[in-house]
Design a protein around this motif. Structure first.
Motif, PDB file in Angstrom:
ATOM      1  N   ASN A 152       0.751  -1.234   0.017  1.00  0.00           N
ATOM      2  CA  ASN A 152      -0.045  -0.090  -0.068  1.00  0.00           C
ATOM      3  C   ASN A 152       0.738   1.329   0.005  1.00  0.00           C
ATOM      4  OD1 ASN A 152      -2.417  -1.532   0.180  1.00  0.00           O
ATOM      5  ND2 ASN A 152      -2.187  -1.651   2.495  1.00  0.00           N
ATOM      6  N   PHE A 153       0.725   2.026  -0.887  1.00  0.00           N
ATOM      7  CA  PHE A 153       1.526   3.318  -1.071  1.00  0.00           C
ATOM      8  C   PHE A 153       0.708   4.537  -0.782  1.00  0.00           C
ATOM      9  CE2 PHE A 153       3.484   0.200  -3.960  1.00  0.00           C
ATOM     10  CZ  PHE A 153       4.570   0.366  -3.723  1.00  0.00           C
ATOM     11  N   TYR A 154       1.381   5.838   0.123  1.00  0.00           N
ATOM     12  CA  TYR A 154       0.752   6.860   0.227  1.00  0.00           C
ATOM     13  C   TYR A 154       1.353   8.083  -0.677  1.00  0.00           C
ATOM     14  CZ  TYR A 154      -1.376   4.289   3.965  1.00  0.00           C
ATOM     15  OH  TYR A 154      -2.348   3.429   4.771  1.00  0.00           O
ATOM     16  N   THR A 155       0.818   8.940  -1.125  1.00  0.00           N
ATOM     17  CA  THR A 155       1.568  10.204  -1.366  1.00  0.00           C
ATOM     18  C   THR A 155       1.877  11.206  -0.103  1.00  0.00           C
ATOM     19  OG1 THR A 155      -0.570  11.415  -1.737  1.00  0.00           O
ATOM     20  CG2 THR A 155       0.315  10.008  -3.407  1.00  0.00           C
ATOM     21  N   PRO A 156       2.467  12.146  -0.245  1.00  0.00           N
ATOM     22  CA  PRO A 156       2.690  13.016   0.603  1.00  0.00           C
ATOM     23  C   PRO A 156       1.327  13.776   0.999  1.00  0.00           C
ATOM     24  CG  PRO A 156       4.883  13.106  -0.715  1.00  0.00           C
ATOM     25  CD  PRO A 156       3.835  12.363  -1.390  1.00  0.00           C
ATOM     26  N   ALA A 157       0.431  13.921   0.058  1.00  0.00           N
ATOM     27  CA  ALA A 157      -0.656  14.571   0.436  1.00  0.00           C
ATOM     28  C   ALA A 157      -1.682  13.763   1.061  1.00  0.00           C
ATOM     29  CB  ALA A 157      -1.449  14.765  -1.019  1.00  0.00           C
ATOM     30  N   ASP A 158      -1.679  12.419   1.090  1.00  0.00           N
ATOM     31  CA  ASP A 158      -2.223  11.309   1.879  1.00  0.00           C
ATOM     32  C   ASP A 158      -1.900  11.586   3.208  1.00  0.00           C
ATOM     33  OD1 ASP A 158      -3.490  10.407  -0.466  1.00  0.00           O
ATOM     34  OD2 ASP A 158      -2.041   8.950  -0.779  1.00  0.00           O
ATOM     35  N   ILE A 159      -0.463  11.485   3.305  1.00  0.00           N
ATOM     36  CA  ILE A 159       0.084  11.394   4.593  1.00  0.00           C
ATOM     37  C   ILE A 159      -0.079  12.769   5.505  1.00  0.00           C
ATOM     38  CG2 ILE A 159       2.346  11.375   5.968  1.00  0.00           C
ATOM     39  CD1 ILE A 159       3.215   9.523   3.841  1.00  0.00           C
ATOM     40  N   SER A 160      -0.241  13.991   4.802  1.00  0.00           N
ATOM     41  CA  SER A 160      -0.597  14.997   5.360  1.00  0.00           C
ATOM     42  C   SER A 160      -1.935  15.069   5.790  1.00  0.00           C
ATOM     43  CB  SER A 160      -0.343  16.273   4.253  1.00  0.00           C
ATOM     44  OG  SER A 160      -1.093  16.415   3.430  1.00  0.00           O
ATOM     45  N   LYS A 161      -2.825  14.652   5.093  1.00  0.00           N
ATOM     46  CA  LYS A 161      -4.217  14.836   5.398  1.00  0.00           C
ATOM     47  C   LYS A 161      -4.489  13.505   6.818  1.00  0.00           C
ATOM     48  CE  LYS A 161      -6.129  15.517   1.099  1.00  0.00           C
ATOM     49  NZ  LYS A 161      -6.881  15.012  -0.249  1.00  0.00           N
ATOM     50  N   ILE A 162      -3.771  12.401   6.883  1.00  0.00           N
ATOM     51  CA  ILE A 162      -3.904  11.584   7.603  1.00  0.00           C
ATOM     52  C   ILE A 162      -3.264  12.226   9.032  1.00  0.00           C
ATOM     53  CG2 ILE A 162      -2.825   9.361   8.720  1.00  0.00           C
ATOM     54  CD1 ILE A 162      -2.891   8.289   5.732  1.00  0.00           C
ATOM     55  N   LYS A 183      -2.616  15.312   9.681  1.00  0.00           N
ATOM     56  CA  LYS A 183      -2.783  16.700   9.879  1.00  0.00           C
ATOM     57  C   LYS A 183      -1.768  17.896  10.008  1.00  0.00           C
ATOM     58  CE  LYS A 183      -7.355  15.631  11.961  1.00  0.00           C
ATOM     59  NZ  LYS A 183      -7.697  14.574  11.342  1.00  0.00           N
ATOM     60  N   VAL A 184      -0.867  17.512   8.978  1.00  0.00           N
ATOM     61  CA  VAL A 184       0.287  18.551   8.790  1.00  0.00           C
ATOM     62  C   VAL A 184       0.317  18.943   7.500  1.00  0.00           C
ATOM     63  CG1 VAL A 184       1.605  17.297  10.641  1.00  0.00           C
ATOM     64  CG2 VAL A 184       1.886  16.502   8.466  1.00  0.00           C
ATOM     65  N   SER A 185       1.156  20.066   6.873  1.00  0.00           N
ATOM     66  CA  SER A 185       1.055  20.366   5.512  1.00  0.00           C
ATOM     67  C   SER A 185       2.102  19.368   4.799  1.00  0.00           C
ATOM     68  CB  SER A 185       1.899  21.950   5.620  1.00  0.00           C
ATOM     69  OG  SER A 185       3.341  21.621   5.865  1.00  0.00           O
ATOM     70  N   THR A 186       1.642  19.466   3.517  1.00  0.00           N
ATOM     71  CA  THR A 186       2.295  18.660   2.689  1.00  0.00           C
ATOM     72  C   THR A 186       4.103  18.927   2.586  1.00  0.00           C
ATOM     73  OG1 THR A 186       0.399  18.318   1.273  1.00  0.00           O
ATOM     74  CG2 THR A 186       2.464  17.697   0.316  1.00  0.00           C
ATOM     75  N   TYR A 230       7.288  16.439   3.004  1.00  0.00           N
ATOM     76  CA  TYR A 230       8.362  16.455   2.090  1.00  0.00           C
ATOM     77  C   TYR A 230       9.776  16.610   2.884  1.00  0.00           C
ATOM     78  CZ  TYR A 230       5.658  16.318  -2.316  1.00  0.00           C
ATOM     79  OH  TYR A 230       4.928  15.817  -3.108  1.00  0.00           O
ATOM     80  N   ARG A 231       9.574  17.482   3.956  1.00  0.00           N
ATOM     81  CA  ARG A 231      10.841  18.041   4.581  1.00  0.00           C
ATOM     82  C   ARG A 231      11.254  16.746   5.447  1.00  0.00           C
ATOM     83  NH1 ARG A 231       8.925  21.420   8.464  1.00  0.00           N
ATOM     84  NH2 ARG A 231       8.376  22.651   6.880  1.00  0.00           N
ATOM     85  N   TRP A 232      10.083  15.853   6.082  1.00  0.00           N
ATOM     86  CA  TRP A 232      10.735  14.564   6.603  1.00  0.00           C
ATOM     87  C   TRP A 232      11.273  13.424   5.887  1.00  0.00           C
ATOM     88  CZ3 TRP A 232       4.989  13.963   9.308  1.00  0.00           C
ATOM     89  CH2 TRP A 232       4.929  14.779  10.254  1.00  0.00           C
ATOM     90  N   ILE A 233      10.712  13.605   4.710  1.00  0.00           N
ATOM     91  CA  ILE A 233      11.439  12.703   3.557  1.00  0.00           C
ATOM     92  C   ILE A 233      12.842  12.940   3.439  1.00  0.00           C
ATOM     93  CG2 ILE A 233      11.181  11.887   1.185  1.00  0.00           C
ATOM     94  CD1 ILE A 233       8.296  11.861   1.407  1.00  0.00           C
TER      95      ILE A 233
END
Length: 68
Positions: A13-23, A25-28, A32-35
């Motif tokens: 299962n893959f997530y995009t940065p946008a998916d993770i930001s919604k999950i 509740k942080v900015s996209t 990207y910074r975490w990555i």
């Protein structure tokens, strides 16, 4: 970042940065910074970043341990 074989790619299962930001509740940009800092494992696939469910779970577990 893990090396994925064909079988793992087919079943992961893959997530995009946008998916993770919604999950989370942080900015996209935060995702990207975490990555980019290596805190969250991700890889580029077709020019866009993707994060596996396993890597997201590892990140969350490590984040929880760091904050204790």
């Amino acid at each position: 970042m893990q090396n994925l074989g064909i079988k793992e790619i087919e079943t992961a299962n893959f997530y995009t940065p946008a998916d993770i930001s919604k999950i989370l509740k942080v900015s996209t940009n935060t995702v990207y910074r975490w990555i980019n800092l290596g805190l969250l494992s991700g890889f580029k696939f077709g020019g866009a970043y993707r994060v596996t469910q396993e890597d997201l779970e590892i990140f969350l577990k490590n984040s929880f341990l760091r904050n204790k």
